[in-house]
Design an enzyme around this catalytic site. Structure first.
Site, PDB file in Angstrom:
ATOM      1  CB  CYS A  52     -11.790  -0.522  -2.245  1.00  0.00           C
ATOM      2  SG  CYS A  52     -11.253  -0.737  -0.525  1.00  0.00           S
ATOM      3  CG  HIS A 103      -7.472  -0.734  -2.609  1.00  0.00           C
ATOM      4  ND1 HIS A 103      -8.495   0.190  -2.624  1.00  0.00           N
ATOM      5  CD2 HIS A 103      -7.286  -1.101  -3.896  1.00  0.00           C
ATOM      6  CE1 HIS A 103      -8.903   0.375  -3.870  1.00  0.00           C
ATOM      7  NE2 HIS A 103      -8.184  -0.401  -4.657  1.00  0.00           N
ATOM      8  CG  HIS A 115      -9.405  -0.911  -8.052  1.00  0.00           C
ATOM      9  ND1 HIS A 115      -8.719   0.079  -7.417  1.00  0.00           N
ATOM     10  CD2 HIS A 115      -8.929  -0.919  -9.324  1.00  0.00           C
ATOM     11  CE1 HIS A 115      -7.855   0.643  -8.247  1.00  0.00           C
ATOM     12  NE2 HIS A 115      -7.967   0.045  -9.415  1.00  0.00           N
TER      13      HIS A 115
END
Length: 157
Positions: A52, A103, A115
Site C-alpha cells: 500500500c 494501510h 490502493h
C-alpha cells in the site's frame, strides 16, 4: 472490463463530470489508471508489485513529492483533513491490523479511493465499503492547492 469501468468512473469523478463527447484525463487520473491492476507485493515499490505505501510512494514520486515507504510515516505528513472535506489526491489511512495506522490509499473523489490491496493489487474501493469504513482512521492533504490544480488539469492525449 471492471478495470475499464472503474477507470472511466475515476476519470469522470476527477474531471468534474465531463461535458462534451470526448473524455478528458488529468495527470493524476492518467497515472493512477496506468497502475490499476498491478499486483500486490509485500514491500513492493515498483510496477512489478506494490504494497500500500509503496503504491502511494511511487504515485506521488511521479508528481515530484517524496513520501516515506510506511503508511505510519505518510500519516505524519501534510495537513489533517476531515472525511467530509476530502478531495482527490488526499491520502486516506486505515487500521487494518489492530495496532494503529497500517494501510494507506489515495482518495479519488465520488466516495472512492485507490490502493494496493493484499489480495487484489491496485484497485478502486468505496470509502464506505464495510471493511474499510470501520477501519478508517484519518486523512492527510499532501498536495498544495497549486499542485492539486496542476494534477487535476486535463492533459492532451
Amino acid at each position: 472490463m471492471k478495470k475499464i469501468a472503474l477507470s472511466l468512473l475515476f476519470t469522470a469523478v476527477c474531471s468534474g463530470w465531463l461535458a462534451g463527447a470526448a473524455f478528458a484525463e488529468s495527470k493524476m487520473s492518467k497515472d493512477i489508471n496506468e497502475l490499476v491492476g498491478v499486483r500486490y507485493k509485500w514491500a513492493g515499490t515498483s510496477t512489478n508489485g506494490f504494497d500500500c505505501s509503496g503504491f502511494t510512494q511511487y504515485l506521488f514520486n511521479g508528481f515530484g513529492i517524496d513520501l516515506p515507504h510506511s503508511s505510519k510515516g505518510q500519516a505524519q505528513l501534510g495537513e489533517a483533513v476531515n472525511k467530509s472535506d476530502l478531495r482527490a489526491g488526499d491520502l486516506v489511512f486505515f487500521n487494518t491490523d489492530g495496532k494503529g495506522i497500517s494501510h494507506v490509499g489515495v482518495y479519488v473523489g465520488g466516495g472512492y479511493f485507490v490502493h494496493s490491496a493484499t489480495n487484489q493489487g491496485v484497485v478502486f474501493t468505496e470509502l464506505d465499503d464495510a471493511y474499510y469504513a470501520k477501519r478508517y482512521v484519518t486523512a492527510r492533504r499532501i498536495l498544495s492547492d497549486e499542485k492539486y490544480e496542476e494534477l487535476m488539469t486535463d492533459v492532451a492525449e
